[in-house]
Motif scaffolding. Structure first.
Motif, short mmCIF file in Angstrom:
data_model
loop_
_atom_site.label_atom_id
_atom_site.label_comp_id
_atom_site.label_asym_id
_atom_site.label_seq_id
_atom_site.Cartn_x
_atom_site.Cartn_y
_atom_site.Cartn_z
N GLN A 87 2.82 7.58 5.47
CA GLN A 87 2.86 8.37 4.21
C GLN A 87 3.00 7.66 3.07
O GLN A 87 2.48 7.88 1.97
N SER A 88 4.07 6.92 3.03
CA SER A 88 4.72 6.06 1.85
C SER A 88 3.36 5.03 1.63
O SER A 88 3.29 4.92 0.26
N GLN A 89 2.69 4.42 2.43
CA GLN A 89 1.87 3.66 2.13
C GLN A 89 0.79 4.39 1.29
O GLN A 89 -0.06 3.78 0.38
N GLN A 90 0.29 5.44 1.72
CA GLN A 90 -0.76 6.55 1.15
C GLN A 90 -0.19 6.76 -0.35
O GLN A 90 -1.03 6.71 -1.22
N ASN A 91 0.85 7.05 -0.32
CA ASN A 91 1.34 7.31 -1.89
C ASN A 91 1.34 5.85 -2.77
O ASN A 91 1.36 6.25 -3.95
N GLN A 92 1.38 4.92 -2.45
CA GLN A 92 1.67 3.36 -2.86
C GLN A 92 -0.11 3.22 -3.31
O GLN A 92 -0.12 2.11 -3.77
N LEU A 93 -0.92 3.95 -2.54
CA LEU A 93 -2.46 3.39 -2.79
C LEU A 93 -2.67 2.97 -4.14
O LEU A 93 -3.50 2.09 -4.50
N PRO A 94 -2.48 3.83 -5.22
CA PRO A 94 -2.75 3.80 -6.37
C PRO A 94 -2.38 2.56 -7.14
O PRO A 94 -3.12 1.58 -7.95
N GLN A 95 -1.01 2.00 -6.61
CA GLN A 95 -0.31 0.93 -7.16
C GLN A 95 -1.09 -0.19 -6.60
O GLN A 95 -1.31 -1.34 -7.10
N LEU A 96 -1.62 -0.25 -5.34
CA LEU A 96 -2.14 -1.30 -4.63
C LEU A 96 -3.55 -1.48 -5.26
O LEU A 96 -3.83 -2.69 -5.33
N TYR A 97 -4.34 -0.50 -5.74
CA TYR A 97 -5.50 -0.75 -6.27
C TYR A 97 -5.26 -1.44 -7.57
O TYR A 97 -6.06 -2.30 -8.04
N GLN A 98 -4.10 -1.17 -8.36
CA GLN A 98 -3.76 -1.75 -9.67
C GLN A 98 -3.44 -3.24 -9.45
O GLN A 98 -3.82 -4.06 -10.24
N ILE A 99 -2.77 -3.68 -8.31
CA ILE A 99 -2.46 -4.92 -8.01
C ILE A 99 -3.84 -5.83 -7.99
O ILE A 99 -3.72 -6.76 -8.50
N LEU A 100 -4.74 -5.27 -7.39
CA LEU A 100 -5.87 -5.93 -7.14
C LEU A 100 -6.92 -5.72 -8.69
O LEU A 100 -8.00 -6.53 -8.72
N GLY A 101 -6.33 -5.08 -9.60
CA GLY A 101 -6.92 -4.85 -11.06
C GLY A 101 -8.08 -3.99 -10.62
O GLY A 101 -9.20 -4.40 -11.86
N ILE A 102 -8.37 -2.98 -10.01
CA ILE A 102 -9.54 -2.25 -9.86
C ILE A 102 -9.19 -0.77 -9.79
O ILE A 102 -8.01 -0.35 -9.37
N GLU A 103 -10.00 0.07 -9.96
CA GLU A 103 -9.87 1.69 -10.01
C GLU A 103 -10.21 1.96 -8.45
O GLU A 103 -10.65 1.21 -7.70
N GLN A 104 -9.36 2.89 -7.95
CA GLN A 104 -9.47 3.40 -6.77
C GLN A 104 -10.56 4.08 -6.42
O GLN A 104 -11.11 4.14 -5.28
N SER A 105 -11.55 4.26 -7.17
CA SER A 105 -13.04 4.74 -7.09
C SER A 105 -13.93 3.58 -6.92
O SER A 105 -15.05 3.98 -6.63
N ALA A 106 -13.39 2.32 -6.93
CA ALA A 106 -14.25 1.16 -6.96
C ALA A 106 -15.04 1.15 -5.52
O ALA A 106 -14.50 1.72 -4.33
N SER A 107 -16.24 0.72 -5.49
CA SER A 107 -16.82 0.32 -4.04
C SER A 107 -16.29 -0.42 -3.06
O SER A 107 -15.61 -1.41 -3.52
N ASP A 108 -16.80 -0.29 -2.03
CA ASP A 108 -16.01 -1.18 -1.02
C ASP A 108 -16.39 -2.73 -1.37
O ASP A 108 -15.47 -3.87 -1.24
N GLN A 109 -17.74 -2.99 -2.01
CA GLN A 109 -18.15 -4.33 -2.17
C GLN A 109 -17.17 -4.53 -3.45
O GLN A 109 -16.75 -6.05 -3.28
N ALA A 110 -16.81 -3.98 -4.26
CA ALA A 110 -16.23 -4.40 -5.43
C ALA A 110 -14.57 -4.72 -4.99
O ALA A 110 -14.04 -5.45 -5.70
N VAL A 111 -14.07 -3.97 -4.34
CA VAL A 111 -12.65 -4.26 -3.70
C VAL A 111 -12.72 -5.68 -2.92
O VAL A 111 -11.81 -6.13 -3.52
#
Length: 274
Positions: A201-225
């Motif tokens: 659950q904590s990992q799910q809550n941290q997902l927005p931060q994890l996307y920020q760490i990669l410098g992309i939006e959470q809505s990015a495609s799998d290829q963009a990730v």
């Protein structure tokens, strides 16, 4: 700038075929200069050429710039606190700085606190020393951000200075904003890792931060990730950074950043079922 190819091409071309030869010589010289500049850049620039003969001097230049800017940023909030000094000392410990290098870092930190410290000139000279190597400069900028965010907060004066530094290093406003966003997310994620239980659950809550760490939006495609992940990992590859002149003491921080990028990507990949 590299222009000797054009100059020599003009001279020899003129000697052989007068004005038509001179024009042809300039054109040939242009492509020679262009290829020479790229070859030098691809091999790490002057920092790479000098690293074998004057490694201590190169490391001192790096750490002088790093810690003088840190001192300047610490002072920007009004006064340098004991906590600021402790954070700088902790970073020196983390890098394993001792002897001449630690003394240089301490002197630089004190110099950066002075009201007349030439921050813009210092950054410009450092950029010239790095020969514009973007991955090298990006890691340097990340270390500055990491140091500024060590206590979990970023004073608005410090953010303003860091924004100017990023632009002086050659990054456009969008890139600077992304680096700052990544650093903030990284700091928050590290804090949560230390103070929270590691549950699904904590990992799910941290997902927005994890996307920020990669410098992309959470809505990015799998290829963009995947593309963002590969780009960041290539940027932080220790062998590549070492060849560009990054001191071995600073490589520790680059490796930690790479590990965090790897961890963020694995959690994101798992959340997407990839």
């Amino acid at each position: 700038m590299h222009y000797w190819g054009k100059v020599l091409g003009f001279i020899f071309g003129f000697m052989l075929f007068k004005l038509p030869g001179a024009l042809l010589g300039v054109i040939i010289g242009y492509y020679f200069d262009k290829g020479y500049a790229k070859a030098l850049s691809d091999n790490g620039g002057f920092a790479r050429l000098l690293s074998g003969r004057n490694n201590l001097k190169n490391r001192m230049i790096f750490f002088h710039t790093l810690f003088s800017i840190m001192g300047h940023i610490a002072k920007s909030s009004g006064r340098v606190t004991e906590n600021d000094i402790a954070l700088a000392s902790a970073l020196m410990d983390k890098m394993g700085l001792s002897g001449e290098l630690r003394q240089e870092a301490q002197n630089a930190y004190r110099a950066g606190k002075q009201a007349d410290f030439p921050v813009a000139e210092t950054v410009k000279e450092f950029k010239q020393y790095c020969f514009g190597r973007r991955d090298f400069l990006a890691v340097y900028f990340e270390i500055q951000l990491q140091a500024a965010l060590a206590n979990g907060q970023l004073h608005h004066n410090a953010e303003s200075i860091l924004t100017k530094i990023g632009k002086t290093l050659g990054f456009n406003p969008a890139e600077v904003a992304t680096y700052i966003s990544q650093a903030k997310a990284s700091g928050q994620y590290q804090y949560q890792q230390k103070h929270q239980q590691h549950t699904q659950q904590s990992q799910q809550n941290q997902l927005p931060q994890l996307y920020q760490i990669l410098g992309i939006e959470q809505s990015a495609s799998d290829q963009a990730v995947k593309k963002a992940y590969k780009k960041l990992m290539a940027q932080h590859h220790p062998d590549k950074l070492a060849s560009q002149g990054l001191p071995e003491q600073a490589l520790t921080l680059a490796k930690e950043r790479a590990q965090q990028i790897q961890a963020a990507y694995e959690i994101i990949k798992k959340s997407r079922g990839l």
